[in-house]
Design an enzyme around this catalytic site. Structure first.
Site, PDB file in Angstrom:
ATOM      1  N   SER A   1      -6.738  40.630 -21.048  1.00  0.00           N
ATOM      2  CA  SER A   1      -5.951  40.646 -19.811  1.00  0.00           C
ATOM      3  C   SER A   1      -6.338  41.848 -18.977  1.00  0.00           C
ATOM      4  CB  SER A   1      -4.455  40.706 -20.131  1.00  0.00           C
ATOM      5  OG  SER A   1      -3.694  40.958 -18.962  1.00  0.00           O
TER       6      SER A   1
ATOM      7  N   TYR B   1       2.550  44.691 -24.555  1.00  0.00           N
ATOM      8  CA  TYR B   1       1.546  43.638 -24.400  1.00  0.00           C
ATOM      9  C   TYR B   1       0.262  44.215 -23.810  1.00  0.00           C
ATOM     10  CZ  TYR B   1      -0.714  39.540 -22.265  1.00  0.00           C
ATOM     11  OH  TYR B   1      -1.612  38.593 -21.873  1.00  0.00           O
TER      12      TYR B   1
ATOM     13  N   LYS C   1      -3.623  44.363 -25.426  1.00  0.00           N
ATOM     14  CA  LYS C   1      -4.805  43.803 -24.775  1.00  0.00           C
ATOM     15  C   LYS C   1      -5.897  44.857 -24.610  1.00  0.00           C
ATOM     16  CE  LYS C   1      -3.544  39.514 -24.294  1.00  0.00           C
ATOM     17  NZ  LYS C   1      -4.317  38.409 -24.876  1.00  0.00           N
TER      18      LYS C   1
END
Length: 260
Positions: free
Chosen positions: A151, A164, A168
Site C-alpha cells: 500500500s 496497518y 505495509k
C-alpha cells in the site's frame, strides 16, 4: 465487471497463477486481468459464496478459473490452495499475495495489542508463509514470479490506519530481503503499492462525501483509483516484459506523495 476486451495481449499463455483474497476488489481485478492475458487462475477468499460468485462472473467471460475457500492464516488452507492449483493445472508459475486486514481505524495509540498481533499475523507473517510455501511449486517450473500487494500507506502512513500502514512498510522490506535467495531460484519478487482505491476495503475512507472530497483534494489526479487500475501493473510484473525487474515496488496512487 471490468471492460478488458481491448486487451488482446496473451503474455501469460501457459502460466498458472494463484491470487489470494480475490473474490472482490483489487484481488478480483488482478485475477481477471491475468486470466484475460492467458493464465489459468485459482482465486480464493474466506467466504465460499463470494468465491462462487466471482468464479461465475469470470467464467461468463470465457476465462479459465477455479476458486476455493482459503483463510491465509490457516496452514491447511494454504496447503489446499497450492495443491488445488497443481492438481488442476499441473503446476504454479505466479503467486499474487493480496490478503490483508485492517480492523482498526483511529489513533495508532488507541490500537489494542490484540489488534496489532492480528494485523501483523495476517499482513506480514502469513504473506511470508505463502511465499515460502510457494517455493517448491515455483521451483518445479524452473522459476516464476511473486507479487505482493502492499500500500502507498507503507511509504506515507495514514494517520487513521497507523498499524496497518506500518505492516505495509514491513512488506517493502520483505520484498527486498527475499531478492538474493529467490534470484538463485530463478524467481522474481515485486510489489505494488495502491493508493486510495475505491473498494469495500477502503470504504471507511470514502463512504461520506466530505471524506471523499478531502481525500481527493490531496491526490493530484483529483479522484480515487479504481480496482482495475491496479491489475495492469501486476500483469506486467509477472510477465516476461519484466524479466529484469525484481525487488521493486510500483506505486499506483494518482500522484499521491509517496517517495522521491
Amino acid at each position: 465487471m471490468s471492460n478488458l476486451g481491448k486487451y488482446k495481449c496473451k503474455r501469460l499463455d501457459g502460466k498458472v497463477a494463484i491470487v489470494t483474497a480475490s473474490s472482490l476488489g483489487i484481488g478480483y481485478c488482478i485475477a481477471e486481468r491475468l486470466a484475460h492475458e492467458g493464465a489459468k487462475v485459482v482465486i480464493s477468499s474466506r467466504k465460499k459464496h463470494l468465491v462462487d460468485k466471482a468464479v461465475e462472473k469470470l467464467r461468463e467471460q470465457g476465462l479459465e478459473v477455479h476458486g476455493t475457500v482459503c483463510h491465509v492464516g490457516l496452514e491447511e488452507d494454504r496447503e489446499k490452495l497450492f495443491k488445488l492449483a497443481t492438481d488442476l493445472y499441473g503446476g504454479l508459475d505466479i503467486l499474487v499475495s493480496n490478503a490483508a486486514i485492517n480492523p482498526s481505524f483511529g489513533s495508532v495509540f488507541d490500537t489494542e495489542e490484540e489488534t496489532w498481533d492480528k494485523i501483523f499475523e495476517i499482513n506480514v507473517k502469513d504473506t511470508f508463509l505463502l511465499c515460502k510455501e510457494a517455493l517448491p511449486y515455483l521451483e518445479k517450473r524452473k522459476g516464476g514470479s511473486i507479487v505482493i500487494v502492499s500500500s502507498i500507506a507503507g511509504f506515507t502512513p495514514f494517520e487513521v490506519i497507523g498499524a496497518y500502514s506500518i505492516s505495509k512498510t514491513a512488506l517493502f522490506g520483505m520484498v527486498k530481503a527475499f531478492v538474493p535467495e529467490l534470484t538463485k531460484r530463478n524467481i522474481r519478487i515485486n510489489a505494488i503499492a495502491p493508493g486510495v482505491i475505491k473498494t469495500k476495503f477502503t470504504q471507511a475512507m470514502w463512504e461520506t462525501r466530505d471524506i471523499e472530497k478531502s481525500t481527493e483534494a490531496i491526490i493530484p489526479m483529483k479522484r480515487l483509483g479504481r480496482p482495475e487500475e491496479c491489475s495492469g501493473a501486476v500483469a506486467f510484473l509477472v510477465s516476461d516484459d519484466a524479466s529484469y525487474v525484481t525487488g521493486e515496488t510500483i506505486v499506483i496512487g494518482g500522484g499521491l506523495v509517496s517517495r522521491l
